[in-house]
Design a protein around this motif. Structure first.
Motif: not given
Length: 696
Positions: A504-511, A521-537
């Motif tokens: 989700n963290a990668e997704l939020n940044a890369l979209v 790759p695969g490293a967990a963030p310090a805090e849980p991250v939720a998908d912000q639901g944004r479309p891919f730009d």
């Protein structure tokens, strides 16, 4: 479990009057024939018991039976084995043994079977045993001969190969037995697989045993007693009154002397000879087909010691497999099946015809294991996605193909990608792809694999991911749907939400085109991250690279979710036609499907389930057909199988197919089916709902 060691002590052996037993053989072998009264069977059973239990043996028997307790008291029944080394005595109907006014083989406190006595270990002092022994000149057999423990439990599902010796002979009710066995095994979905061979050639039968490696080898036919100088045999593809013109090239016989070659590479756990006169044959040097299978080291053999009518044979098979699929020991299963015959055919005495002989321990003879716990298997089968599999009929050939592709039996190498499509020639919208997919997943689960079922018709959370106002998805909608599916509580092992936190963290940044926020790759963030639901730009730079990064983060999340990095994860994407074909070809195929197909994402395996039209529209690149072909296509059922499948469906659904109302309703569709040339897979459910309403 309490019991006796096979065979009495030596002083007890000396008490037995073997000559007297052999002398009455001719009198006793006839009591199982047609027309025999129950009184005569009782007399024979009492005479056999008197022969078996003189002196020391009788004293031992009295102590054993006095201490035995029935299962309903919470105790285990006593397990007894009769080891009969003398060929002339083996053919006596020991299953009629009777003591104190009751049948020993029906006693709920006892589980009685025969123990195979190897042909090279004759009983000392009996005619024909001169010179035999252990090499010490005393004529005694080694105490542990033939008593080795059974091999380790085989990994299930239980593989059953049903061999119909002559599909043209309707008198043996092979179709009914096929339907009955399939329905009985279906009471525990996923735990057994039934494969059928109808009238195979000699080569086909031998090849099938060697490649399919069945745990159970079951024959339906007519056993033929040997003539003087010839071996006992099971004939195949003989001419019948209804079909007198049979190609002589197709006619052959499986003789007892062929059994060793048949089992030279694979030995079944259990052989069932549901045919007449297969238990023994006095003029066959190998002691009959059953003895030949035991000599070839099959763990256990069930055979018939006299003629049995086909309806009784079908009833016996039904009860036997209903117990076997529960994981019960083979002697317990035969005990229950014998009781079923007595309840339904008491006057004919058919209950005494089945003979169970084991190579070693009856409890371990048909030992099948599964990786998950019994509780987790039961829980999954009660899940709304899997509980209706008990009504899933047929598809044996297709399930075998899928099984061998995803989780092969033997040395064959499987495939990490299997594409499943459906096409009906009778105009039905249903081809059973979804039930088939769930059946495949259940089999994989029983082997200890992680399974995830994702229905791509569902709307993903967070972001549109496809065409506005529809459930059709683009590549990002697909990933979100799979992620949500992996987290869903309906999965047997739902992943924890934090498993996708890094994704989700990668997704939020890369979209949006930002730099990834994780350390790698695969490293967990310090805090849980939720998908912000944004479309891919797509307008932000390096769109292809960012898209590839999102797929990579998704695959990393799948791999990191299981603490065992080598554990296989089977991911099923059902209704892939809801993924836009151009999106699949441009993004999903190169970033997800192809890497799995090329084994770059081991141990991930993919089931892609869709329509033929979606494939024809180029969703999967034709030039890469070597990676995703062949496609397993499900169609309609053959019209010739309609009534057999209707019988099986009714048994699975708890309906009495023999009832006039039920059978009439199903037979009413035969003309339409014949005209169409096939059976829609949902027709059985439609007829059932017509009879009893939609809620049954």
């Amino acid at each position: 479990m309490a019991g006796l060691e096979p065979g009495p002590p030596r002083e007890a052996v000396e008490d037995l009057d073997l000559a007297e037993a052999a002398g009455c053989a001719e009198d006793l072998t006839g009591v199982l024939g047609p027309g025999t009264t129950d009184q005569r069977r009782k007399a024979a059973g009492e005479r056999l018991f008197a022969l078996l239990t003189p002196g020391t043996v009788g004293a031992l028997w009295g102590r054993v039976r006095a201490g035995a307790r029935a299962e309903d008291t919470g105790a285990d029944p006593v397990r007894l084995s009769l080891e009969i080394a003398v060929e002339d005595l083996r053919r006596l109907p020991w299953e009629l043994l009777r003591d104190g006014g009751s049948w020993i083989f029906h006693d709920p406190r006892l589980l009685v079977s025969r123990r195979h006595a190897p042909a090279h270990l004759p009983v000392p002092g009996f005619p024909g045993a001169e010179g035999a022994g252990d090499g010490d000149g005393n004529g005694e057999a080694p105490a542990d001969a033939g008593r080795q423990p059974a091999g380790p439990a085989e990994l299930g599902p239980l593989r059953v190969l049903l061999v119909v010796c002559n599909p043209l002979d309707r008198t043996d009710l092979a179709d009914q037995e096929h339907a009955t066995i399939a329905a009985a095994l279906g009471t525990s979905p996923g735990r057994a697989h039934l494969q059928v061979l109808e009238g195979p050639s000699h080569q086909r039968l031998f090849d099938e045993v060697r490649t399919w490696r069945p745990h159970v080898l079951h024959f339906v036919g007519h056993g033929m007693p040997a003539v003087e100088g010839a071996a006992a045999a099971l004939p195949f593809n003989w001419a019948t009154r209804e079909n007198p013109e049979v190609d002589p090239k197709e006619q052959w016989s499986l003789e007892s002397e062929d059994i060793a070659e048949l089992l030279d590479e694979w030995r079944p756990r259990l052989v069932v000879l549901n045919a007449c006169r297969t238990a023994a044959d006095p003029v066959d040097k190998l002691g009959g087909l059953a003895h030949a299978f035991l000599e070839a080291e099959a763990e256990a053999v069930v055979s018939m010691q006299a003629d049995i009518d086909s309806p009784a044979g079908v009833a016996f098979a039904c009860a036997l497999y209903r117990e076997v699929v529960k994981g019960l020991a083979v002697d317990r299963a035969v005990h229950t099946a014998r009781r079923e015959l007595r309840n339904r055919f008491s006057e004919q005495g058919y209950w005494a015809l089945p003979v169970l002989a084991t190579q070693r321990d009856p409890e371990a003879a048909l030992a099948i294991r599964f990786v998950p716990t019994e509780r987790s298997i039961t829980t999954l089968c009660e899940n709304s996605l899997y509980r209706d599999l008990k009504l899933f009929v047929d598809r044996a050939d297709e399930r075998r193909v899928a099984w061998q592709a995803l989780d092969p039996v033997g040395p064959q190498e499987g495939r990490p990608l299997l594409v499943i499509s459906g096409q009906s020639r009778v105009g039905s919208r249903c081809t059973g792809k979804t039930w088939f997919t769930r059946s495949c997943l259940l089999s994989c689960f029983l082997h200890g694999h992680r399974i995830t079922y994702v229905d791509l018709r569902s709307r993903p959370s967070g972001g549109a991911g496809g065409e506005p106002g529809s459930t059709h998805k683009d590549w990002l909608g697909l990933l979100r749907a799979v992620r949500d599916g992996c987290l869903d509580d309906s999965q047997p092992e739902p992943m924890r939400p934090e498993a996708f936190s890094a994704f989700n963290a990668e997704l939020n940044a890369l979209v949006a085109g930002a730099v990834p926020v994780t350390a790698g790759p695969g490293a967990a963030p310090a805090e849980p991250v939720a998908d912000q639901g944004r479309p891919f730009d797509e307008q932000v730079g390096q769109a292809d690279r960012r898209r590839a990064g999102i797929f990579r983060a998704f695959l990393d999340a799948l791999h990191a979710a299981d603490p065992d990095p080598a554990r296989v994860h089977v991911l099923a994407l059902d209704h892939a036609e809801f993924l836009l074909p151009e999106m699949c070809r441009q993004a999903v195929y190169p970033e997800l499907i192809e890497p799995v197909a090329r084994r770059r994402e081991a141990p991930l395996r993919l089931l892609l389930v869709t329509t033929k039209d979606w494939i024809d529209r180029g969703a999967l690149p034709p030039e890469d057909g070597g990676w995703w072909q062949p496609v397993l296509t499900l169609g309609d059922f053959p019209d010739r199988d309609y009534l057999r499948l209707a019988d099986e469906y009714c048994q699975r659904a708890g309906l009495n197919f023999a009832a006039e109302e039920v059978r009439g309703a199903f037979e009413g569709y035969t003309k339409m089916i014949s005209r169409r040339g096939g059976v829609a897979v949902d027709l059985f459910r439609t007829i059932r709902q017509t009879l009893y309403g939609a809620d049954t």
